[in-house]
Structure formats: C-alpha cells, structure tokens
Scaffold this motif. Sequence first.
Motif, PDB file in Angstrom:
ATOM      1  N   GLY A  27       0.800  -1.224   0.000  1.00 25.49           N
ATOM      2  CA  GLY A  27       0.000   0.000   0.000  1.00 25.49           C
ATOM      3  C   GLY A  27       0.829   1.269   0.000  1.00 25.49           C
ATOM      4  N   PRO A  28       1.775   1.418  -0.921  1.00 26.95           N
ATOM      5  CA  PRO A  28       2.634   2.601  -0.903  1.00 26.95           C
ATOM      6  C   PRO A  28       1.889   3.882  -1.253  1.00 26.95           C
ATOM      7  CG  PRO A  28       2.979   1.391  -2.926  1.00 26.95           C
ATOM      8  CD  PRO A  28       2.053   0.550  -2.067  1.00 26.95           C
ATOM      9  N   SER A  29       2.373   4.954  -0.680  1.00 27.17           N
ATOM     10  CA  SER A  29       1.885   6.292  -0.994  1.00 27.17           C
ATOM     11  C   SER A  29       3.109   7.195  -1.089  1.00 27.17           C
ATOM     12  CB  SER A  29       0.938   6.781   0.096  1.00 27.17           C
ATOM     13  OG  SER A  29       0.471   8.076  -0.215  1.00 27.17           O
ATOM     14  N   ALA A  30       3.238   7.944  -2.195  1.00 23.41           N
ATOM     15  CA  ALA A  30       4.455   8.715  -2.449  1.00 23.41           C
ATOM     16  C   ALA A  30       4.214  10.214  -2.373  1.00 23.41           C
ATOM     17  CB  ALA A  30       5.013   8.356  -3.821  1.00 23.41           C
ATOM     18  N   LEU A  31       5.268  10.908  -1.981  1.00 23.15           N
ATOM     19  CA  LEU A  31       5.287  12.367  -1.936  1.00 23.15           C
ATOM     20  C   LEU A  31       6.666  12.807  -2.406  1.00 23.15           C
ATOM     21  CD1 LEU A  31       4.069  15.117  -0.908  1.00 23.15           C
ATOM     22  CD2 LEU A  31       5.229  14.613   1.240  1.00 23.15           C
ATOM     23  N   GLN A  32       6.711  13.733  -3.362  1.00 24.90           N
ATOM     24  CA  GLN A  32       7.997  14.260  -3.825  1.00 24.90           C
ATOM     25  C   GLN A  32       8.147  15.680  -3.322  1.00 24.90           C
ATOM     26  OE1 GLN A  32       8.809  13.789  -7.999  1.00 24.90           O
ATOM     27  NE2 GLN A  32      10.533  15.176  -7.939  1.00 24.90           N
ATOM     28  N   ARG A  33       9.283  15.961  -2.732  1.00 29.20           N
ATOM     29  CA  ARG A  33       9.536  17.289  -2.185  1.00 29.20           C
ATOM     30  C   ARG A  33      11.035  17.550  -2.145  1.00 29.20           C
ATOM     31  NH1 ARG A  33       5.610  20.406   1.005  1.00 29.20           N
ATOM     32  NH2 ARG A  33       4.513  18.546   0.429  1.00 29.20           N
ATOM     33  N   ASN A  34      11.451  18.712  -2.605  1.00 31.26           N
ATOM     34  CA  ASN A  34      12.847  19.160  -2.534  1.00 31.26           C
ATOM     35  C   ASN A  34      13.825  18.138  -3.109  1.00 31.26           C
ATOM     36  OD1 ASN A  34      12.018  21.562  -1.242  1.00 31.26           O
ATOM     37  ND2 ASN A  34      12.049  20.542   0.735  1.00 31.26           N
ATOM     38  N   GLY A  35      13.476  17.562  -4.247  1.00 32.10           N
ATOM     39  CA  GLY A  35      14.372  16.639  -4.918  1.00 32.10           C
ATOM     40  C   GLY A  35      14.448  15.249  -4.314  1.00 32.10           C
ATOM     41  N   ARG A  36      13.560  14.972  -3.381  1.00 33.60           N
ATOM     42  CA  ARG A  36      13.538  13.654  -2.747  1.00 33.60           C
ATOM     43  C   ARG A  36      12.147  13.052  -2.874  1.00 33.60           C
ATOM     44  NH1 ARG A  36      15.627  14.214   3.129  1.00 33.60           N
ATOM     45  NH2 ARG A  36      15.628  11.964   3.007  1.00 33.60           N
ATOM     46  N   LEU A  37      12.113  11.729  -2.896  1.00 29.95           N
ATOM     47  CA  LEU A  37      10.852  11.012  -2.934  1.00 29.95           C
ATOM     48  C   LEU A  37      10.688  10.283  -1.612  1.00 29.95           C
ATOM     49  CD1 LEU A  37       8.564  10.504  -4.996  1.00 29.95           C
ATOM     50  CD2 LEU A  37       9.651   8.333  -5.477  1.00 29.95           C
ATOM     51  N   PHE A  38       9.529  10.436  -1.006  1.00 31.88           N
ATOM     52  CA  PHE A  38       9.203   9.783   0.267  1.00 31.88           C
ATOM     53  C   PHE A  38       8.069   8.803  -0.012  1.00 31.88           C
ATOM     54  CE2 PHE A  38      10.738  14.028   1.019  1.00 31.88           C
ATOM     55  CZ  PHE A  38      11.692  13.850   2.001  1.00 31.88           C
ATOM     56  N   LEU A  39       8.267   7.557   0.368  1.00 32.53           N
ATOM     57  CA  LEU A  39       7.281   6.513   0.103  1.00 32.53           C
ATOM     58  C   LEU A  39       6.909   5.853   1.426  1.00 32.53           C
ATOM     59  CD1 LEU A  39       6.170   5.025  -2.599  1.00 32.53           C
ATOM     60  CD2 LEU A  39       7.697   3.228  -1.843  1.00 32.53           C
ATOM     61  N   THR A  40       5.667   6.058   1.864  1.00 33.45           N
ATOM     62  CA  THR A  40       5.202   5.370   3.068  1.00 33.45           C
ATOM     63  C   THR A  40       4.538   4.075   2.638  1.00 33.45           C
ATOM     64  OG1 THR A  40       3.070   6.524   3.042  1.00 33.45           O
ATOM     65  CG2 THR A  40       4.828   7.493   4.397  1.00 33.45           C
ATOM     66  N   TYR A  41       4.531   3.096   3.539  1.00 30.72           N
ATOM     67  CA  TYR A  41       3.919   1.806   3.236  1.00 30.72           C
ATOM     68  C   TYR A  41       3.398   1.172   4.519  1.00 30.72           C
ATOM     69  CZ  TYR A  41       8.390   0.077   4.931  1.00 30.72           C
ATOM     70  OH  TYR A  41       9.503  -0.164   5.715  1.00 30.72           O
ATOM     71  N   SER A  42       2.407   0.328   4.365  1.00 26.12           N
ATOM     72  CA  SER A  42       1.837  -0.404   5.497  1.00 26.12           C
ATOM     73  C   SER A  42       2.731  -1.585   5.840  1.00 26.12           C
ATOM     74  CB  SER A  42       0.443  -0.930   5.147  1.00 26.12           C
ATOM     75  OG  SER A  42      -0.425   0.141   4.905  1.00 26.12           O
ATOM     76  N   ALA A  43       2.788  -1.896   7.135  1.00 24.76           N
ATOM     77  CA  ALA A  43       3.608  -3.017   7.603  1.00 24.76           C
ATOM     78  C   ALA A  43       2.881  -3.754   8.725  1.00 24.76           C
ATOM     79  CB  ALA A  43       4.960  -2.518   8.098  1.00 24.76           C
ATOM     80  N   SER A  44       3.135  -5.046   8.825  1.00 21.79           N
ATOM     81  CA  SER A  44       2.591  -5.945   9.849  1.00 21.79           C
ATOM     82  C   SER A  44       1.092  -6.180   9.698  1.00 21.79           C
ATOM     83  CB  SER A  44       2.942  -5.460  11.259  1.00 21.79           C
ATOM     84  OG  SER A  44       4.327  -5.629  11.494  1.00 21.79           O
ATOM     85  N   ALA A  45       0.509  -6.811  10.701  1.00 27.92           N
ATOM     86  CA  ALA A  45      -0.915  -7.165  10.671  1.00 27.92           C
ATOM     87  C   ALA A  45      -1.784  -5.926  10.854  1.00 27.92           C
ATOM     88  CB  ALA A  45      -1.209  -8.190  11.769  1.00 27.92           C
ATOM     89  N   THR A  46      -3.084  -6.072  10.571  1.00 26.32           N
ATOM     90  CA  THR A  46      -4.012  -4.948  10.711  1.00 26.32           C
ATOM     91  C   THR A  46      -4.689  -4.943  12.067  1.00 26.32           C
ATOM     92  OG1 THR A  46      -5.730  -6.252   9.651  1.00 26.32           O
ATOM     93  CG2 THR A  46      -4.452  -4.771   8.241  1.00 26.32           C
ATOM     94  N   ASP A  47      -3.939  -5.244  13.089  1.00 24.77           N
ATOM     95  CA  ASP A  47      -4.427  -5.181  14.460  1.00 24.77           C
ATOM     96  C   ASP A  47      -3.541  -4.189  15.210  1.00 24.77           C
ATOM     97  OD1 ASP A  47      -2.058  -6.582  14.727  1.00 24.77           O
ATOM     98  OD2 ASP A  47      -3.012  -8.478  15.277  1.00 24.77           O
ATOM     99  N   ALA A  48      -3.320  -4.375  16.476  1.00 25.83           N
ATOM    100  CA  ALA A  48      -2.485  -3.459  17.263  1.00 25.83           C
ATOM    101  C   ALA A  48      -1.038  -3.434  16.769  1.00 25.83           C
ATOM    102  CB  ALA A  48      -2.529  -3.848  18.737  1.00 25.83           C
ATOM    103  N   ASN A  49      -0.637  -4.381  15.943  1.00 22.71           N
ATOM    104  CA  ASN A  49       0.728  -4.411  15.408  1.00 22.71           C
ATOM    105  C   ASN A  49       0.920  -3.517  14.184  1.00 22.71           C
ATOM    106  OD1 ASN A  49       1.911  -6.463  17.141  1.00 22.71           O
ATOM    107  ND2 ASN A  49       0.469  -7.840  16.162  1.00 22.71           N
ATOM    108  N   TYR A  50      -0.166  -3.027  13.610  1.00 20.62           N
ATOM    109  CA  TYR A  50      -0.092  -2.251  12.381  1.00 20.62           C
ATOM    110  C   TYR A  50       0.794  -1.024  12.540  1.00 20.62           C
ATOM    111  CZ  TYR A  50      -1.487   0.286   8.228  1.00 20.62           C
ATOM    112  OH  TYR A  50      -1.476   0.955   7.035  1.00 20.62           O
ATOM    113  N   CYS A  51       1.604  -0.745  11.524  1.00 22.04           N
ATOM    114  CA  CYS A  51       2.438   0.454  11.528  1.00 22.04           C
ATOM    115  C   CYS A  51       2.765   0.832  10.087  1.00 22.04           C
ATOM    116  CB  CYS A  51       3.705   0.231  12.341  1.00 22.04           C
ATOM    117  SG  CYS A  51       4.670  -1.186  11.823  1.00 22.04           S
ATOM    118  N   MET A  52       3.449   1.948   9.924  1.00 24.50           N
ATOM    119  CA  MET A  52       3.833   2.417   8.601  1.00 24.50           C
ATOM    120  C   MET A  52       5.322   2.686   8.557  1.00 24.50           C
ATOM    121  SD  MET A  52       0.725   4.925   7.546  1.00 24.50           S
ATOM    122  CE  MET A  52       1.392   5.159   5.911  1.00 24.50           C
ATOM    123  N   GLY A  53       5.943   2.236   7.479  1.00 27.71           N
ATOM    124  CA  GLY A  53       7.361   2.468   7.259  1.00 27.71           C
ATOM    125  C   GLY A  53       7.572   3.573   6.244  1.00 27.71           C
ATOM    126  N   LEU A  54       8.840   3.953   6.078  1.00 22.82           N
ATOM    127  CA  LEU A  54       9.190   5.031   5.155  1.00 22.82           C
ATOM    128  C   LEU A  54      10.440   4.666   4.377  1.00 22.82           C
ATOM    129  CD1 LEU A  54       8.717   8.018   4.214  1.00 22.82           C
ATOM    130  CD2 LEU A  54      10.323   8.666   6.031  1.00 22.82           C
TER     131      LEU A  54
END
Length: 118
Positions: A27-54
């Motif tokens: 589930g990536p989502s991208a943002l480009q700013r100041n010559g850099r690309l930032f891509l967040t993504y979903s990680a782990s299960a969809t319970d209390a363990n859910y988090c997002m990486g970069l």
Amino acid sequence: MEHHRAPGEISRPTYDWETRGFKVNEGPSALQRNGRLFLTYSASATDANYCMGLLTASAGSDLLAAVSWKKSPRPVFTSNDTTKQYGPATTPSPSPRTVTPTSSSTTPASTRTSPATR
C-alpha cells in the motif's frame, strides 16, 4: 524506442516491526519534495501491530532499483493502544506545501485480516 524492464522489488519486510502477525510491505503512498521522494507503506498485521514504514530516495535516482532507496529503521507511525487508534495513514493535503496526517483507524485492536483480504 520502448524500454521494458522486468518487475522488481524495492523493499521487503526485514525489520521486526514489519513482520508482526504478517510479513508486509504494501500500500505505498508517495510524496515528492525538494528533490527527494518519500514513500510510506503499510507493515505488519491490521491489528495493534499495524504500523507504517518510510522509504526515501533521490528523485533523480533509478527508482526501480532497490539500492536507490533508504529504509527508515523504525516505523514512522504506529498503532496507539492508549488512544485505541489502529491503522494510521498519511494523505497529501489540498495545499502542495503541507502534508496532513490522518488516521484510517480501526478499533478494537483485535480486528485483523490477512494482507490478501484487505
């Protein structure tokens, strides 16, 4: 002249926080700013363990090459048991100058699905 490239992989779940319940980078989502690309993504299960990486990369680099990306060693957003918020996310705001954190949260923490059924 058309250029074709075989599908590749720029990230896989390697940190413990990406593999709790399920091994997930999706589930990536991208943002480009100041010559850099930032891509967040979903990680782990969809319970209390859910988090997002970069992942970050230079906008001018070969974005299909895994070596172009740097993965944050810690999640940028995590579920919060105190506030009962599970499943954080970000979305660009209407203004190109700001990014608005939002939460597409679920409750209770026991809500859990596999990556294939989300």
